[in-house]
Design a protein around this motif. Structure first.
Motif, PDB file in Angstrom:
ATOM      1  N   ILE A  65       0.857  -1.194  -0.144  1.00 16.05           N
ATOM      2  CA  ILE A  65      -0.144   0.012  -0.068  1.00 16.05           C
ATOM      3  C   ILE A  65       0.812   1.279  -0.063  1.00 16.05           C
ATOM      4  O   ILE A  65       1.507   1.528   0.867  1.00 16.05           O
ATOM      5  CB  ILE A  65      -1.006  -0.006   1.235  1.00 16.05           C
ATOM      6  N   THR A  66       0.506   2.117  -1.077  1.00 18.54           N
ATOM      7  CA  THR A  66       1.600   3.346  -1.290  1.00 18.54           C
ATOM      8  C   THR A  66       0.883   4.428  -0.463  1.00 18.54           C
ATOM      9  O   THR A  66      -0.366   4.674  -0.369  1.00 18.54           O
ATOM     10  CB  THR A  66       1.587   3.379  -2.603  1.00 18.54           C
ATOM     11  N   VAL A  67       1.955   5.112   0.580  1.00 19.51           N
ATOM     12  CA  VAL A  67       1.122   5.976   1.464  1.00 19.51           C
ATOM     13  C   VAL A  67       1.432   7.532   0.718  1.00 19.51           C
ATOM     14  O   VAL A  67       0.611   8.156   0.823  1.00 19.51           O
ATOM     15  CB  VAL A  67       2.097   6.000   2.751  1.00 19.51           C
ATOM     16  N   GLN A 136      -5.061  16.711   1.064  1.00 22.72           N
ATOM     17  CA  GLN A 136      -5.447  15.526   0.274  1.00 22.72           C
ATOM     18  C   GLN A 136      -6.431  14.557   0.971  1.00 22.72           C
ATOM     19  O   GLN A 136      -7.290  13.942   0.159  1.00 22.72           O
ATOM     20  CB  GLN A 136      -4.095  14.826   0.640  1.00 22.72           C
ATOM     21  N   SER A 140     -10.387  14.133  -0.837  1.00 17.99           N
ATOM     22  CA  SER A 140     -10.931  12.831  -1.180  1.00 17.99           C
ATOM     23  C   SER A 140     -12.007  12.241  -0.706  1.00 17.99           C
ATOM     24  O   SER A 140     -12.493  11.263  -1.030  1.00 17.99           O
ATOM     25  CB  SER A 140      -9.510  11.708  -1.377  1.00 17.99           C
ATOM     26  N   LYS A 143     -15.537  10.953  -2.628  1.00 13.99           N
ATOM     27  CA  LYS A 143     -15.213  11.151  -4.077  1.00 13.99           C
ATOM     28  C   LYS A 143     -15.151  10.027  -4.798  1.00 13.99           C
ATOM     29  O   LYS A 143     -14.440   8.854  -4.141  1.00 13.99           O
ATOM     30  CB  LYS A 143     -13.924  11.891  -4.384  1.00 13.99           C
ATOM     31  N   ALA A 169      -2.810   3.046  -7.727  1.00 16.08           N
ATOM     32  CA  ALA A 169      -4.088   2.524  -7.335  1.00 16.08           C
ATOM     33  C   ALA A 169      -4.012   2.376  -5.944  1.00 16.08           C
ATOM     34  O   ALA A 169      -5.051   2.900  -5.114  1.00 16.08           O
ATOM     35  CB  ALA A 169      -4.173   1.191  -8.068  1.00 16.08           C
ATOM     36  N   SER A 170      -2.993   1.761  -4.969  1.00 18.53           N
ATOM     37  CA  SER A 170      -3.129   1.802  -3.879  1.00 18.53           C
ATOM     38  C   SER A 170      -3.082   2.999  -3.023  1.00 18.53           C
ATOM     39  O   SER A 170      -3.655   3.369  -1.801  1.00 18.53           O
ATOM     40  CB  SER A 170      -1.842   0.681  -3.140  1.00 18.53           C
ATOM     41  N   PHE A 171      -2.256   4.033  -3.744  1.00 19.21           N
ATOM     42  CA  PHE A 171      -2.367   5.367  -3.238  1.00 19.21           C
ATOM     43  C   PHE A 171      -3.544   5.937  -3.023  1.00 19.21           C
ATOM     44  O   PHE A 171      -4.168   6.568  -2.464  1.00 19.21           O
ATOM     45  CB  PHE A 171      -1.282   6.135  -3.941  1.00 19.21           C
ATOM     46  N   LEU A 172      -4.409   5.677  -4.298  1.00 22.25           N
ATOM     47  CA  LEU A 172      -5.694   6.250  -4.360  1.00 22.25           C
ATOM     48  C   LEU A 172      -6.661   5.389  -3.807  1.00 22.25           C
ATOM     49  O   LEU A 172      -7.944   5.661  -3.914  1.00 22.25           O
ATOM     50  CB  LEU A 172      -6.131   6.513  -5.851  1.00 22.25           C
ATOM     51  N   ASP A 173      -6.301   4.516  -2.978  1.00 21.01           N
ATOM     52  CA  ASP A 173      -7.315   3.467  -2.360  1.00 21.01           C
ATOM     53  C   ASP A 173      -8.181   2.752  -3.155  1.00 21.01           C
ATOM     54  O   ASP A 173      -9.407   2.934  -3.007  1.00 21.01           O
ATOM     55  CB  ASP A 173      -8.125   4.356  -1.428  1.00 21.01           C
ATOM     56  N   MET A 174      -7.721   2.149  -4.347  1.00 26.47           N
ATOM     57  CA  MET A 174      -8.761   1.315  -5.214  1.00 26.47           C
ATOM     58  C   MET A 174      -7.932   0.160  -5.584  1.00 26.47           C
ATOM     59  O   MET A 174      -6.625   0.269  -5.726  1.00 26.47           O
ATOM     60  CB  MET A 174      -9.220   2.188  -6.273  1.00 26.47           C
ATOM     61  N   THR A 175      -8.333  -0.835  -6.146  1.00 27.02           N
ATOM     62  CA  THR A 175      -7.628  -1.760  -6.898  1.00 27.02           C
ATOM     63  C   THR A 175      -7.107  -1.375  -8.259  1.00 27.02           C
ATOM     64  O   THR A 175      -7.522  -0.428  -9.058  1.00 27.02           O
ATOM     65  CB  THR A 175      -8.489  -3.015  -7.059  1.00 27.02           C
TER      66      THR A 175
ATOM     67  N   ARG B  60     -19.717  20.643   1.287  1.00 26.03           N
ATOM     68  CA  ARG B  60     -19.683  20.454  -0.153  1.00 26.03           C
ATOM     69  C   ARG B  60     -20.790  19.793  -1.083  1.00 26.03           C
ATOM     70  O   ARG B  60     -21.283  18.829  -0.430  1.00 26.03           O
ATOM     71  CB  ARG B  60     -18.009  19.490  -0.638  1.00 26.03           C
ATOM     72  N   MET B 137      -4.947   8.601   7.964  1.00 27.95           N
ATOM     73  CA  MET B 137      -5.015   8.363   6.516  1.00 27.95           C
ATOM     74  C   MET B 137      -4.596   6.831   6.176  1.00 27.95           C
ATOM     75  O   MET B 137      -5.328   6.020   5.598  1.00 27.95           O
ATOM     76  CB  MET B 137      -4.209   9.382   5.868  1.00 27.95           C
ATOM     77  N   ILE B 138      -3.485   6.484   6.848  1.00 30.17           N
ATOM     78  CA  ILE B 138      -2.898   5.287   6.403  1.00 30.17           C
ATOM     79  C   ILE B 138      -3.625   4.243   6.789  1.00 30.17           C
ATOM     80  O   ILE B 138      -4.122   3.208   6.023  1.00 30.17           O
ATOM     81  CB  ILE B 138      -1.475   5.075   6.963  1.00 30.17           C
ATOM     82  N   LYS B 141      -7.024   3.202   4.788  1.00 26.98           N
ATOM     83  CA  LYS B 141      -6.807   2.572   3.561  1.00 26.98           C
ATOM     84  C   LYS B 141      -7.251   1.219   3.485  1.00 26.98           C
ATOM     85  O   LYS B 141      -6.881   0.345   4.081  1.00 26.98           O
ATOM     86  CB  LYS B 141      -5.425   2.704   2.968  1.00 26.98           C
ATOM     87  N   PHE B 142      -8.011   0.745   2.555  1.00 27.62           N
ATOM     88  CA  PHE B 142      -8.420  -0.539   1.964  1.00 27.62           C
ATOM     89  C   PHE B 142      -9.176  -1.116   3.362  1.00 27.62           C
ATOM     90  O   PHE B 142      -9.014  -2.445   3.538  1.00 27.62           O
ATOM     91  CB  PHE B 142      -7.288  -1.279   1.606  1.00 27.62           C
ATOM     92  N   ASP B 173     -16.109   8.868   6.314  1.00 27.13           N
ATOM     93  CA  ASP B 173     -16.445   8.698   4.764  1.00 27.13           C
ATOM     94  C   ASP B 173     -17.452   7.705   4.491  1.00 27.13           C
ATOM     95  O   ASP B 173     -17.098   6.870   3.551  1.00 27.13           O
ATOM     96  CB  ASP B 173     -14.998   8.454   4.024  1.00 27.13           C
TER      97      ASP B 173
END
Lengths: 186, 186
Positions: A65-67, A136, A140, A143, A169-175, B60, B137-138, B141-142, B173
DNA sequence: CTGATATTTTGACTTTTGTCAAGGTAGGGT
DNA sequence: ACCCTACCTTGACAAAAGTCAAAATATCAG
């Protein structure tokens, strides 16, 4: 040594403090995949990316998972570990051949003790990083996958050029699959 | 004036600096719903919550989205606005009757000019806030809606006691309905 | 250039979460 | 007590995103 830009846009620093700080810097010519910080170890350095880019990530449930991504002109470290002096949960690696400068935790503290203006510079950098992180998070929220991707394209297009689909993808929290589909429909 | 705890756990501050800082503090006895900062205005104060709690949110698409909760013993301000001196996109309000202390931006800067140890304290607070935000944040995720809720219960149970379902849902969220269903199945 | 390996895309299907609408519940003011 | 207004819950359905599997494409060493 190319250290231009290091103090750019940052409040006045005395010649003396500047030289002390630069004196502590260590230059590293890093290949792609160079591990700047490793999970499980205490982060001992604050890095400045003069050229290149890096990504910070951790592993959970066998998933990479990219932070965050860092580009040239930015400072980076495993902040949690660097501040608390406890083992890092994240690893930071270069995404490409990069030119790095680093200062150790001890020497940075030494600088703060000696030069108030350096502590101020660090504080101002921290503030900038804090609000960047906050933005950030905030933008998000609520969205869709597509909106998050479009926002990244708009705000940090360089990341899209340099990182792999999996990292983005992992940064944006998706597969990976979702990102792939999002990209195909733009 | 109850100012105990304000400097707790924070590096040594000289008696002098401490008094200067305290001298600048303004006490506010706030009712529930008191607006500490308002969207559209430049944030002029750093607040310390001695008693009570607060939430920061923005609107928003006609939707009230909670950015963060703050409990007693914490500092809070609309950081982005406070730092950049530009209008805030967020509003901060008390969730209940609260006892607040605030210092203005100008006076805080004045303190920094005069007392290096205060700048250091502020820096250390910033660091803590940064890593707290990063963790938030971290670790979300997922994670599923249920996991995010359970994590909040574990890490900040007080929030669940004090905030409404709507506030908690947008903070995590997810929609109010999803949160309601998650809670019914625990 | 070629084969081996890793990465990305696509398809079919499932699960999760969101949306809309209808009821239910709790608390404040008169 | 009673209404009024928030707020919260529940149900039926829709949309978004995830999972698993297979095919297509890119990358790289030799």
């Amino acid at each position: 040594m190319i250290k231009t830009g290091l103090f750019e846009n940052i409040a006045e620093v005395s010649e003396e403090a500047r030289n002390a700080f630069i004196g502590y810097l260590e230059e590293i010519d890093a290949e792609k995949g160079y591990k700047m910080e490793k999970a499980g170890e205490v982060s001992n350095y604050l890095f400045y990316i003069a050229q290149g880019s890096a990504r910070s990530f951790y592993i959970r449930d066998n998933r990479d998972i990219t932070v965050s991504f860092s580009l040239e002109g930015e400072f980076v470290t495993a902040m949690h570990s660097f501040i608390t002096r406890s083992p890092s949960y994240e690893t930071i690696e270069t995404l490409e051949k990069s030119l790095l400068y680093r200062i150790s935790y001890e020497n940075l503290q030494r600088c703060f003790q000696e030069f108030q203006d350096l502590e101020r510079v660090y504080r101002i950098i921290l503030e900038k990083y804090y609000i960047a992180l906050e933005e950030q998070m905030i933008f998000s929220k609520f969205k869709s996958a597509k909106e998050r991707y479009l926002e990244l394209m708009e705000k940090k297009p360089k990341i899209i050029q340099r990182a792999s689909v999996g990292h983005i993808a992992s940064f944006l929290d998706m597969t990976i699959e979702t990102l792939s589909r999002v990209r195909s429909k733009i």
